[in-house]
Design an enzyme around this catalytic site. Structure first.
Site, PDB file in Angstrom:
ATOM      1  N   ARG A 158      50.784  29.109  46.776  1.00 54.86           N
ATOM      2  CA  ARG A 158      51.833  29.828  47.501  1.00 54.86           C
ATOM      3  C   ARG A 158      51.478  29.997  48.961  1.00 54.86           C
ATOM      4  O   ARG A 158      50.315  30.195  49.309  1.00 54.86           O
ATOM      5  CB  ARG A 158      52.036  31.221  46.897  1.00 54.86           C
ATOM      6  CG  ARG A 158      52.603  31.263  45.510  1.00 54.86           C
ATOM      7  CD  ARG A 158      52.852  32.711  45.093  1.00 54.86           C
ATOM      8  NE  ARG A 158      51.642  33.514  45.109  1.00 54.86           N
ATOM      9  CZ  ARG A 158      51.610  34.844  45.158  1.00 54.86           C
ATOM     10  NH1 ARG A 158      52.747  35.524  45.214  1.00 54.86           N
ATOM     11  NH2 ARG A 158      50.482  35.500  45.156  1.00 54.86           N
ATOM     12  N   SER A 168      40.610  30.706  44.844  1.00 54.03           N
ATOM     13  CA  SER A 168      40.134  31.177  43.538  1.00 54.03           C
ATOM     14  C   SER A 168      39.211  30.166  42.866  1.00 54.03           C
ATOM     15  O   SER A 168      39.467  29.693  41.752  1.00 54.03           O
ATOM     16  CB  SER A 168      41.319  31.512  42.636  1.00 54.03           C
ATOM     17  OG  SER A 168      42.109  32.515  43.209  1.00 54.03           O
ATOM     18  N   ASP A 178      40.424  37.773  44.641  1.00 53.86           N
ATOM     19  CA  ASP A 178      41.619  38.429  44.087  1.00 53.86           C
ATOM     20  C   ASP A 178      41.360  39.883  43.708  1.00 53.86           C
ATOM     21  O   ASP A 178      42.270  40.725  43.781  1.00 53.86           O
ATOM     22  CB  ASP A 178      42.178  37.653  42.895  1.00 53.86           C
ATOM     23  CG  ASP A 178      41.173  37.490  41.760  1.00 53.86           C
ATOM     24  OD1 ASP A 178      40.001  37.840  41.939  1.00 53.86           O
ATOM     25  OD2 ASP A 178      41.570  36.989  40.691  1.00 53.86           O
TER      26      ASP A 178
END
Length: 544
Positions: free
Chosen positions: A129, A193, A246
Site C-alpha cells: 500500500r 515487514s 508494525d
C-alpha cells in the site's frame, strides 16, 4: 373286545400327551440355555459418558488441567520474562539473549498537535500500500490509500528493480492525488515487514527474505537507502525518514489519540510487543543521550522460552505443535499464544479425547474419517475457536457447523459442550499469558496511567480474549497503576505515517541545533540540513 380296545387307545393317548409335555419342557430348557449363553457372549454395552457439564467430568478435566495456569505460576513467569528483558538490553548478554529487545530509534510519540500531510509505504507481501496520511486538528486522521501488486518476476528478480517498482507506484499515487507540488518535500514512513537489523531510525539491513521474495542484491544491504535511491532517480519529492516495525506503528497510531500510550501489542497470526524504555536501562543504546532520554524497544517477545524457561508449563500438545512447525525450538512463547497455533492445540486435545473414548463416541471408527480436516494437521483453524466461543445457550449452532466442517457428522449436544469447553480453556491460557507479559511492561514503566495499543485478528475477533487478558492483568499489575487496552487503528499504515512525522520533528530539532559549519565527516548531516532548511518545505506543521 370293544372294552379292551378302548383301554388300549386311552393308554396310547396318555403316552402321546406325556411325550408332548416332555418335548415341550426340553425345548424350554434348551431355549433358556441358548438365551443365557447368548447374553453371556454378547459384548457389554458401554455406558456413554454424559458431558452436559464437561468441567465436572474428572477424566476430561484431567486432560485439561495442565492448561490451567494459577496466578502464582504467572507471577513466576513474569519474573523470568523480566530477567530475559534485562539480558536483551545488556551488551554483555544481548548476543545470546532470546528476547532481543532491539532499540527502534523512535524516541518520541505523536502528541496530536501535528497537522498536515505525510506519506507511508507498507510492504509486507505480494500486495503493498501507498498511503497519504492527512493529519487534522483535534487528533483526527484522514487516510487515502491505494493497493498495488508486485509481479512474481519482480519478487524473484533483482533487488534494484523491486525498489524501482515501489518508486513507480509511489509516483503514480502522488500524481493521482496531485501531490507533486514544486518546493514541497514529503516525509515518508516505510513499513518493511521482513527481518531486519535496524541501525538507525532510517537505516536497516535486511537479514533474510521471507514470504516468497528472493530478490538478489538486498540481503545485508540498507533497504531504506535502496528505496531512497530509487525515489531520487525519478526526482520524486519524498524523503524516507523512518523504517517502521508494525508493533511500533501500533503504539504510535494509538498514542496519537491517547498520550498515555506506552505499549504496543500485536496479537494476530504471531505476537510481539514494544514499549517506551528509559535510556539509562538500554545498555545496547548507541545513539545520543539528549532529551528525551527514552526509546521505544521492539521486544520480539515471541522467542521468550526458547532457552527452556517455559518447559514447566508446556503441555504435550505444545511440544507436538513445536515439533511439527517450520522452526522447532523457536518462538516458544508465540506458539502458546498466537493465532497461527491456537487452533492446532485445540485439534490435538480433541484427538486425545477421541483416543480415550471421551468424545465423539462411535463417530470416528471408519477409515474415511481419518481423511477429514479434524485428522489433518492445521485442519482446525483458530477462527473456529472464536466461532465456537461465540455460541450462547443450548443450541450450539456455531459449534455444530464448525464440527461438521471438520468432518464430524451429527455431533451431539454433549460433543458440542466438550469442544466449546476445550476452546475456552486454550484461549484463556493464551490470554492470561499475554496479560502476564503486559503486566511486566506496565510494572516496569511504573507510571500512574498506561494505555496499551493493541492490534491483530486474534484480539479483534475473539469474543473473550481481551476480557480474559484484563481480568488477569487486574491481579498482576501494581494496585496503584491504572491501565487501559485500546484497539489501534492501522499501525502499519497510519502508524507509519505518524512515525515519519515524529522522525521529521526530531530531525529538524537536531539539525537546527548544529553549527553552520560542517566538517567532512558530517557530510550526511550537511546534506540533510540543506534539504530541510532550503526553500523546500515539509507539508507537515509541527509545534515545537
Amino acid at each position: 373286545m370293544s372294552v379292551l380296545a378302548t383301554i388300549i387307545q386311552d393308554d396310547i393317548s396318555t403316552a402321546t400327551i406325556q411325550k408332548g409335555f416332555y418335548a415341550l419342557a426340553a425345548c424350554t430348557v434348551i431355549g433358556a440355555a441358548v438365551y443365557a449363553g447368548y447374553k453371556a457372549a454378547e459384548p457389554e454395552k458401554k455406558q456413554l459418558p454424559s458431558h452436559r457439564h464437561p468441567e465436572s467430568n474428572e477424566q476430561i478435566e484431567k486432560v485439561l488441567e495442565p492448561l490451567r495456569l494459577r496466578d502464582d505460576t504467572l507471577r513466576y513467569i513474569m519474573q523470568l520474562l523480566d530477567r530475559e528483558m534485562d539480558a536483551g538490553l545488556s551488551p554483555a548478554t544481548h548476543a545470546t539473549a532470546d528476547v532481543k529487545m532491539f532499540p527502534t530509534y523512535v524516541r518520541n510519540i505523536a502528541d496530536g498537535s501535528e497537522t498536515g500531510q505525510v506519506l507511508a509505504l507498507d510492504l509486507g507481501g505480494t500486495n503493498f500500500r501507498v498511503l497519504l496520511v492527512n493529519l487534522l486538528p483535534q487528533s483526527k486522521v484522514d487516510l487515502t490509500s491505494k493497493i498495488f501488486v508486485i509481479p512474481q518476476s519482480i519478487m524473484l528478480g533483482e533487488g534494484v528493480n523491486l525498489f524501482r517498482h515501489l518508486a513507480d507506484c509511489l509516483m503514480d499515487f502522488m500524481n493521482r492525488e496531485n501531490l507533486n507540488k514544486p518546493g514541497v518535500r514529503y516525509p515518508l514512513g516505510f513499513t518493511f515487514s521482513f527481518p531486519c537489523k535496524q541501525e538507525g531510525l532510517a537505516s536497516a539491513r535486511l537479514s533474510t527474505w521471507t514470504k516468497g521474495f528472493t530478490c538478489s542484491g538486498v540481503v545485508n544491504e540498507d533497504v531504506v537507502k535502496m528505496l531512497q535511491t530509487a525515489i531520487d532517480e525519478k526526482n520524486i519529492n519524498v524523503e524516507c525518514v523512518a523504517l517502521v516495525n508494525d508493533t511500533v506503528g501500533t503504539l504510535m497510531a494509538c498514542a496519537y489519540k491517547d498520550p498515555n500510550t506506552e505499549i504496543g501489542l500485536i496479537l494476530g497470526t504471531g505476537t510481539n510487543a514494544c514499549y517506551m524504555e528509559k535510556l539509562d536501562r538500554v545498555g545496547t543504546w548507541d545513539g545520543d543521550y539528549n532529551d528525551p532520554k527514552q526509546v521505544i524497544i521492539n521486544m520480539e517477545w515471541g522467542a521468550f522460552g526458547n532457552n527452556g524457561y517455559l518447559n514447566n508449563i508446556r503441555t504435550k500438545y505444545d511440544e507436538e505443535v513445536d515439533l511439527s512447525s517450520v522452526n522447532p525450538g523457536k518462538q516458544i512463547f508465540e506458539k502458546m499464544i498466537s493465532g497461527m497455533y491456537m487452533g492446532e492445540i485445540v485439534r490435538l486435545i480433541i484427538l486425545d479425547l477421541i483416543h480415550q473414548n471421551l468424545l465423539f463416541i462411535g463417530k470416528c471408527n471408519e477409515s474415511d474419517d481419518f481423511k477429514t480436516p479434524l485428522f489433518t494437521r492445521g485442519g482446525f483453524y483458530t477462527k473456529f475457536v472464536s466461532t465456537v466461543e461465540m455460541d450462547e445457550g443450548i443450541g450450539f449452532s456455531n459449534t455444530r457447523r464448525v464440527l461438521e466442517d471438520v468432518g464430524i457428522r451429527n455431533p451431539t449436544y454433549d460433543d458440542c459442550a466438550v469442544v466449546q469447553h476445550i476452546c475456552k480453556i486454550v484461549s484463556k491460557r493464551a490470554a492470561r499469558l499475554a496479560g502476564a507479559g503486559l503486566a511486566v511492561l506496565i510494572n516496569r514503566i511504573n507510571k500512574s496511567n498506561v494505555t496499551v495499543g493493541v492490534d491483530g485478528s486474534l484480539y479483534r475477533y475473539h469474543p473473550r480474549f481481551g476480557r480474559n487478558m484484563e481480568k488477569c492483568m487486574q491481579i498482576l499489575v501494581r494496585k496503584n497503576t491504572k491501565f487501559k487496552l485500546s484497539i489501534s487503528d492501522d499501525g502499519s499504515g497510519k502508524g507509519a505515517g505518524l512515525i515519519a512525522v515524529v522522525a521529521e520533528r526530531y530531525l529538524k530539532r537536531t539539525l537546527r541545533s548544529k553549527p553552520v559549519l560542517f566538517n567532512h565527516d558530517d557530510e550526511k548531516s550537511r546534506i540533510q540540513f540543506q534539504k530541510h532548511m532550503s526553500s523546500s518545505e515539509s507539508p507537515v506543521s509541527l509545534i515545537f
